[in-house]
Design a protein around this motif. Structure first.
Motif, mmCIF file in Angstrom:
data_model
loop_
_atom_site.group_PDB
_atom_site.id
_atom_site.type_symbol
_atom_site.label_atom_id
_atom_site.label_comp_id
_atom_site.label_asym_id
_atom_site.label_seq_id
_atom_site.Cartn_x
_atom_site.Cartn_y
_atom_site.Cartn_z
ATOM 1 N N LEU A 61 43.512 3.450 -41.766
ATOM 2 C CA LEU A 61 42.668 4.467 -42.392
ATOM 3 C C LEU A 61 43.171 5.878 -42.117
ATOM 4 O O LEU A 61 43.138 6.736 -43.002
ATOM 5 C CB LEU A 61 41.223 4.326 -41.910
ATOM 6 C CG LEU A 61 40.414 3.187 -42.527
ATOM 7 C CD1 LEU A 61 39.025 3.115 -41.882
ATOM 8 C CD2 LEU A 61 40.276 3.373 -44.036
ATOM 9 N N ALA A 62 43.633 6.126 -40.898
ATOM 10 C CA ALA A 62 44.160 7.463 -40.585
ATOM 11 C C ALA A 62 45.372 7.770 -41.454
ATOM 12 O O ALA A 62 45.534 8.890 -41.951
ATOM 13 C CB ALA A 62 44.522 7.557 -39.106
ATOM 14 N N TYR A 95 37.912 10.595 -43.042
ATOM 15 C CA TYR A 95 37.762 11.222 -41.728
ATOM 16 C C TYR A 95 36.324 11.100 -41.220
ATOM 17 O O TYR A 95 36.095 10.927 -40.014
ATOM 18 C CB TYR A 95 38.188 12.684 -41.788
ATOM 19 C CG TYR A 95 39.692 12.881 -41.823
ATOM 20 C CD1 TYR A 95 40.509 12.247 -40.890
ATOM 21 C CD2 TYR A 95 40.286 13.707 -42.783
ATOM 22 C CE1 TYR A 95 41.889 12.427 -40.927
ATOM 23 C CE2 TYR A 95 41.664 13.880 -42.816
ATOM 24 C CZ TYR A 95 42.457 13.232 -41.884
ATOM 25 O OH TYR A 95 43.820 13.400 -41.910
ATOM 26 N N ARG A 96 35.361 11.183 -42.124
ATOM 27 C CA ARG A 96 33.972 10.992 -41.712
ATOM 28 C C ARG A 96 33.727 9.562 -41.245
ATOM 29 O O ARG A 96 33.015 9.333 -40.268
ATOM 30 C CB ARG A 96 33.037 11.375 -42.859
ATOM 31 C CG ARG A 96 32.878 12.883 -43.017
ATOM 32 C CD ARG A 96 32.064 13.258 -44.234
ATOM 33 N NE ARG A 96 31.773 14.694 -44.250
ATOM 34 C CZ ARG A 96 31.416 15.378 -45.324
ATOM 35 N NH1 ARG A 96 31.285 14.747 -46.499
ATOM 36 N NH2 ARG A 96 31.175 16.677 -45.244
ATOM 37 N N ARG A 97 34.309 8.594 -41.938
ATOM 38 C CA ARG A 97 34.183 7.198 -41.532
ATOM 39 C C ARG A 97 34.793 6.976 -40.152
ATOM 40 O O ARG A 97 34.281 6.188 -39.344
ATOM 41 C CB ARG A 97 34.864 6.281 -42.552
ATOM 42 C CG ARG A 97 34.110 6.142 -43.866
ATOM 43 C CD ARG A 97 34.934 5.403 -44.897
ATOM 44 N NE ARG A 97 35.296 4.050 -44.473
ATOM 45 C CZ ARG A 97 36.175 3.283 -45.088
ATOM 46 N NH1 ARG A 97 36.819 3.739 -46.166
ATOM 47 N NH2 ARG A 97 36.429 2.068 -44.647
ATOM 48 N N LEU A 98 35.892 7.669 -39.890
ATOM 49 C CA LEU A 98 36.576 7.528 -38.609
ATOM 50 C C LEU A 98 35.928 8.344 -37.495
ATOM 51 O O LEU A 98 36.262 8.152 -36.317
ATOM 52 C CB LEU A 98 38.040 7.958 -38.753
ATOM 53 C CG LEU A 98 38.949 7.067 -39.601
ATOM 54 C CD1 LEU A 98 40.295 7.746 -39.818
ATOM 55 C CD2 LEU A 98 39.144 5.714 -38.944
ATOM 56 N N GLY A 103 40.088 16.151 -38.435
ATOM 57 C CA GLY A 103 40.463 15.853 -39.808
ATOM 58 C C GLY A 103 39.436 16.350 -40.805
ATOM 59 O O GLY A 103 39.778 16.875 -41.875
ATOM 60 N N GLN A 104 38.152 16.209 -40.465
ATOM 61 C CA GLN A 104 37.093 16.711 -41.347
ATOM 62 C C GLN A 104 37.228 18.215 -41.555
ATOM 63 O O GLN A 104 37.087 18.714 -42.681
ATOM 64 C CB GLN A 104 35.723 16.395 -40.749
ATOM 65 C CG GLN A 104 35.340 14.923 -40.765
ATOM 66 C CD GLN A 104 34.049 14.687 -40.014
ATOM 67 O OE1 GLN A 104 33.040 15.361 -40.245
ATOM 68 N NE2 GLN A 104 34.056 13.720 -39.098
ATOM 69 N N ALA A 105 37.482 18.942 -40.481
ATOM 70 C CA ALA A 105 37.606 20.397 -40.577
ATOM 71 C C ALA A 105 38.782 20.789 -41.457
ATOM 72 O O ALA A 105 38.683 21.713 -42.277
ATOM 73 C CB ALA A 105 37.746 21.003 -39.186
#
Length: 286
Positions: A61-62, A95-98, A103-105
């Motif tokens: 996912l990343a 990124y939210r899932r992780l 990453g979100q920022a």
């Protein structure tokens, strides 16, 4: 890049074909900055596509988020903003899932830049602010806070808040200087020149845009002509505002030539439009 570029693409492609998907998407992620810096759109598109497919095949996912960011940056750099937004939203979702706040920022900042380009200024500011709030929660993010601050201040110029923007740029220029990030420092100086010109401070504006262009022509940054073309347009604006139309016309022509060589039709059009407006102003004064 020539033969070396073809060799790099071949290595990434071969890794994917051999089932070494983890290696393929990681190489693609590393190459993203190189291609963006050199505006190597064709090579970037192929390698990013391989990286995205390999990240999915690898089940990482990343890796999928990084591939989506790369594709988002590619489409943004080639002015396909709808596609860029789709990819950056996909990266944000992953990124939210992780639970990856960093990453979100980054993804929020990227979306803010897209809104800024479309002049959805309040949406842009909201995304930059949300990005900054997350970065402020994390360690060692002073550089990223300067990036998001610079981006938000650019939106503030468009919202007729040039004085507020100039104050922010003065701070971020110092941060980028501390981190020896000459590209970002030059970009902040370019924007500071815009803010100062908007306030009528042409002397300061000229000093800032000259400093930005000095950075753009040093050995360390000469490989990025994209910003140099944009910064030259701002120099032309300053010259024009200072009553130097002949100098402005020459500067706009230099900017147009750079964008033409890059295949950046939008940048070329902006430079030529500024030159045409300068000609029109000169004709009106005769």
């Amino acid at each position: 890049m020539g033969d070396r570029a073809a060799t790099i693409i071949s290595i990434v492609r071969t890794a994917a074909q051999a089932g070494l998907h983890g290696l393929a998407w990681r190489m693609s992620a590393v190459l993203r900055a190189v291609y963006a810096h050199r505006n190597a759109v064709t090579d970037w598109r192929e390698v990013a596509a391989i990286g995205a497919a390999s990240a999915v095949a690898d089940g990482d996912l990343a890796g999928q988020a990084l591939a989506a960011e790369s594709l988002g940056d590619l489409y943004a750099q080639t002015s396909h903003l709808r596609e860029a937004e789709s990819h950056h939203r996909h990266a944000l979702e992953i990124y939210r899932r992780l639970g990856d706040r960093f990453g979100q920022a980054r993804a929020l900042n990227a979306l803010g830049l897209l809104f800024l380009r479309q002049r959805h200024l309040r949406d842009a500011c909201a995304h930059f602010e949300d990005s900054s709030l997350i970065f402020a929660e994390l360690d060692d993010t002073a550089h990223w806070l300067a990036v998001t601050g610079t981006n938000e201040a650019e939106a503030l110029i468009e919202l007729d808040r040039a004085s507020e923007a100039a104050h922010i740029f003065s701070e971020t220029v110092a941060v980028f200087d501390y981190f020896h990030d000459r590209h970002s420092q030059g970009h902040a100086l370019f924007l500071l020149a815009r803010a100062q010109r908007a306030q009528g401070d042409l002397i300061s504006a000229r000093a800032c845009i000259d400093a930005a262009l000095a950075i753009a022509t040093t050995a360390a940054t000469v490989g990025n002509p994209i910003w140099r073309g944009s910064w030259l347009v701002e120099l032309g604006h300053v010259q024009r505002a200072a009553g130097q139309p002949a100098d402005a016309l020459e500067t706009y022509q230099r900017a147009a030539e750079i964008h033409r060589e890059l295949g950046d039709r939008g940048g070329e059009a902006l430079a030529l439009a500024a030159a045409a407006e300068t000609h029109r102003e000169q004709g009106a004064r005769r």
